[in-house]
Design an enzyme around this catalytic site. Structure first.
Site, PDB file in Angstrom:
ATOM      1  N   SER A 136      27.569  66.453  19.069  1.00 39.59           N
ATOM      2  CA  SER A 136      28.579  66.640  20.126  1.00 39.59           C
ATOM      3  C   SER A 136      29.962  66.606  19.501  1.00 39.59           C
ATOM      4  O   SER A 136      30.173  65.935  18.474  1.00 39.59           O
ATOM      5  CB  SER A 136      28.472  65.511  21.156  1.00 39.59           C
ATOM      6  OG  SER A 136      29.621  65.506  21.981  1.00 39.59           O
ATOM      7  N   TYR A 149      27.827  56.837  22.614  1.00 39.65           N
ATOM      8  CA  TYR A 149      27.464  58.260  22.590  1.00 39.65           C
ATOM      9  C   TYR A 149      28.044  58.902  21.322  1.00 39.65           C
ATOM     10  O   TYR A 149      27.321  59.537  20.538  1.00 39.65           O
ATOM     11  CB  TYR A 149      27.995  58.944  23.843  1.00 39.65           C
ATOM     12  CG  TYR A 149      27.647  60.413  23.926  1.00 39.65           C
ATOM     13  CD1 TYR A 149      26.350  60.818  24.207  1.00 39.65           C
ATOM     14  CD2 TYR A 149      28.618  61.393  23.728  1.00 39.65           C
ATOM     15  CE1 TYR A 149      26.018  62.176  24.288  1.00 39.65           C
ATOM     16  CE2 TYR A 149      28.304  62.742  23.812  1.00 39.65           C
ATOM     17  CZ  TYR A 149      27.010  63.130  24.087  1.00 39.65           C
ATOM     18  OH  TYR A 149      26.683  64.463  24.163  1.00 39.65           O
ATOM     19  N   LYS A 153      25.992  60.309  17.977  1.00 45.55           N
ATOM     20  CA  LYS A 153      26.063  61.733  17.615  1.00 45.55           C
ATOM     21  C   LYS A 153      26.640  61.921  16.210  1.00 45.55           C
ATOM     22  O   LYS A 153      26.283  62.863  15.497  1.00 45.55           O
ATOM     23  CB  LYS A 153      26.902  62.491  18.647  1.00 45.55           C
ATOM     24  CG  LYS A 153      26.255  62.568  20.036  1.00 45.55           C
ATOM     25  CD  LYS A 153      24.955  63.347  20.008  1.00 45.55           C
ATOM     26  CE  LYS A 153      24.407  63.627  21.385  1.00 45.55           C
ATOM     27  NZ  LYS A 153      23.182  64.435  21.360  1.00 45.55           N
TER      28      LYS A 153
HETATM   29  P1  NDP Z   1      20.820  67.321  30.255  1.00 49.55           P
HETATM   30  O1  NDP Z   1      21.039  65.945  30.771  1.00 49.55           O
HETATM   31  O2  NDP Z   1      20.933  68.462  31.188  1.00 49.55           O
HETATM   32  O3  NDP Z   1      19.396  67.406  29.535  1.00 49.55           O
HETATM   33  C1  NDP Z   1      18.998  66.392  28.659  1.00 49.55           C
HETATM   34  C2  NDP Z   1      17.581  66.665  28.226  1.00 49.55           C
HETATM   35  O4  NDP Z   1      17.169  65.567  27.391  1.00 49.55           O
HETATM   36  C3  NDP Z   1      16.631  66.734  29.400  1.00 49.55           C
HETATM   37  O5  NDP Z   1      15.736  67.799  29.224  1.00 49.55           O
HETATM   38  C4  NDP Z   1      15.902  65.401  29.334  1.00 49.55           C
HETATM   39  O6  NDP Z   1      14.563  65.571  29.768  1.00 49.55           O
HETATM   40  C5  NDP Z   1      15.908  65.101  27.835  1.00 49.55           C
HETATM   41  N1  NDP Z   1      15.747  63.678  27.577  1.00 49.55           N
HETATM   42  C6  NDP Z   1      16.608  62.662  27.854  1.00 49.55           C
HETATM   43  N2  NDP Z   1      16.049  61.485  27.517  1.00 49.55           N
HETATM   44  C7  NDP Z   1      14.813  61.759  27.025  1.00 49.55           C
HETATM   45  C8  NDP Z   1      13.753  60.964  26.521  1.00 49.55           C
HETATM   46  N3  NDP Z   1      13.828  59.619  26.469  1.00 49.55           N
HETATM   47  N4  NDP Z   1      12.626  61.570  26.109  1.00 49.55           N
HETATM   48  C9  NDP Z   1      12.516  62.930  26.161  1.00 49.55           C
HETATM   49  N5  NDP Z   1      13.475  63.734  26.631  1.00 49.55           N
HETATM   50  C10 NDP Z   1      14.615  63.154  27.055  1.00 49.55           C
HETATM   51  O7  NDP Z   1      21.814  67.474  29.041  1.00 49.55           O
HETATM   52  P2  NDP Z   1      22.450  68.747  28.317  1.00 49.55           P
HETATM   53  O8  NDP Z   1      21.544  69.900  28.414  1.00 49.55           O
HETATM   54  O9  NDP Z   1      23.840  68.860  28.758  1.00 49.55           O
HETATM   55  O10 NDP Z   1      22.492  68.189  26.810  1.00 49.55           O
HETATM   56  C11 NDP Z   1      21.557  68.552  25.811  1.00 49.55           C
HETATM   57  C12 NDP Z   1      22.050  67.975  24.498  1.00 49.55           C
HETATM   58  O11 NDP Z   1      23.346  68.495  24.210  1.00 49.55           O
HETATM   59  C13 NDP Z   1      22.200  66.456  24.515  1.00 49.55           C
HETATM   60  O12 NDP Z   1      21.798  65.928  23.281  1.00 49.55           O
HETATM   61  C14 NDP Z   1      23.691  66.257  24.710  1.00 49.55           C
HETATM   62  O13 NDP Z   1      24.138  65.032  24.203  1.00 49.55           O
HETATM   63  C15 NDP Z   1      24.239  67.433  23.938  1.00 49.55           C
HETATM   64  N6  NDP Z   1      25.580  67.826  24.330  1.00 49.55           N
HETATM   65  C16 NDP Z   1      25.838  68.209  25.623  1.00 49.55           C
HETATM   66  C17 NDP Z   1      27.113  68.566  25.992  1.00 49.55           C
HETATM   67  C18 NDP Z   1      27.475  68.968  27.375  1.00 49.55           C
HETATM   68  O14 NDP Z   1      28.679  69.078  27.664  1.00 49.55           O
HETATM   69  N7  NDP Z   1      26.518  69.218  28.257  1.00 49.55           N
HETATM   70  C19 NDP Z   1      28.220  68.550  25.007  1.00 49.55           C
HETATM   71  C20 NDP Z   1      27.823  68.139  23.693  1.00 49.55           C
HETATM   72  C21 NDP Z   1      26.549  67.801  23.376  1.00 49.55           C
HETATM   73  P3  NDP Z   1      13.793  64.601  30.803  1.00 49.55           P
HETATM   74  O15 NDP Z   1      14.776  64.136  31.812  1.00 49.55           O
HETATM   75  O16 NDP Z   1      12.710  65.488  31.327  1.00 49.55           O
HETATM   76  O17 NDP Z   1      13.263  63.515  29.937  1.00 49.55           O
END
Ligand code: NDP
Length: 245
Positions: A136, A149, A153
């Site tokens: 991130s 966070y 990262k």
């Molecule tokens: P979302 O919250 O929309 O999605 C997160 C995903 O991670 C979900 O599919 C969730 O699946 C999965 N997840 C979370 N915890 C677990 C766990 N314990 N085991 C398995 N799966 C898990 O987030 P984004 O799509 O926005 O983010 C995706 C990545 O990008 C993350 O790493 C985030 O930190 C990074 N990011 C996002 C930004 C943004 O602005 N959106 C900016 C910078 C980085 P489920 O709930 O089914 O477990």
């Protein structure tokens, strides 16, 4: 022309958001995709959106070592792995405690270390495989309330660089991506408390506006493909110009 034909790709956190878009894009380019996350219904929705056949899903809580073992036991060697699953926690340092620290690090960092180590030890990474860690832009900043966070990262980037060195002799590459704000459920959650006016003002900090999941997925496709075969150990910023100033 980018192609992922005949590549076997694993995407973590693909039940929604950026991970879902990565899975969709990879399938469109010909990859066979395995998607993991905890929410089975949402994983099924993602599967229904994929192009082509042979894709798999598995319910995995990445903070649970037994779940990772089960995933490993069901895996065939991968040509690409996207370590995308992550959670966010906004809390000033004075309110942190051990359980909150562990909660963030266990998903955002520890799980990725454990998963990569098991993939390596069980020889589940093909020669020339590409590993992509979704970090991130927070890792480069010092925004108040983001300590765990941002630190998790930043740790991921360092880990990815070390892997790049250790795996280069096998032709395996490892890169990380640092997105700015992308419109997903994660950022909606963060914006819950803000007014409409505050939200508009915040987006103006981004010369190209906030990103879409497909913006990140596009860069991931490049890193998965052989077009990036000379790229390893990089941490790539994709933020619509946010850090230009
Ligand atoms: P979302 O919250 O929309 O999605 C997160 C995903 O991670 C979900 O599919 C969730 O699946 C999965 N997840 C979370 N915890 C677990 C766990 N314990 N085991 C398995 N799966 C898990 O987030 P984004 O799509 O926005 O983010 C995706 C990545 O990008 C993350 O790493 C985030 O930190 C990074 N990011 C996002 C930004 C943004 O602005 N959106 C900016 C910078 C980085 P489920 O709930 O089914 O477990």
């Amino acid at each position: 022309m980018i192609t992922l034909q005949d590549k076997n790709i694993l995407v973590t956190g693909a039940s929604q958001g950026i991970g879902r878009e990565i899975a969709i894009s990879a399938s469109k380019l010909g990859a066979t995709v395995t998607i993991v996350g905890r929410n089975v219904k949402k994983l099924q929705e993602t599967i229904s959106l994929l192009s082509g056949n042979g894709h798999k899903m598995q319910a995995v809580d990445l903070s649970n070592a037994a779940d990772i073992d089960e995933l490993i036991s069901q895996s065939l060697p991968y040509d690409g792995v996207i370590f995308n699953a992550g959670i966010v926690e906004y809390l000033p340092v004075k309110f942190l405690n051990e359980s909150k620290i562990n909660a963030v690090f266990s998903v955002n960092f520890d799980s990725n270390v454990v998963l990569s180590q098991k993939l390596i030890k069980k020889k589940l990474l093909n020669k020339k495989a590409s590993l992509v860690f979704i970090s991130s832009i927070s890792s480069k900043l010092g925004v108040g309330g983001t300590a765990m966070y941002a630190a998790s990262k930043a740790a991921l980037i360092s880990f990815s660089k070390v892997l790049a060195t250790e795996l280069a002799p096998q032709g395996i590459r490892s890169n990380s991506i640092c997105p700015g704000i992308v419109k997903t459920a994660m950022t909606e959650q963060a914006n819950d408390a803000a007014s409409e006016e505050e939200l508009k003002k915040a987006e103006l900090e981004y010369p190209l506006g906030y990103g879409e999941p497909s913006d990140v997925a596009g860069l991931v496709m490049y890193l998965l493909s052989d077009m990036s075969k000379w790229m390893t150990g990089s941490d790539l910023i994709i933020d619509g110009g946010f850090t230009l100033k």
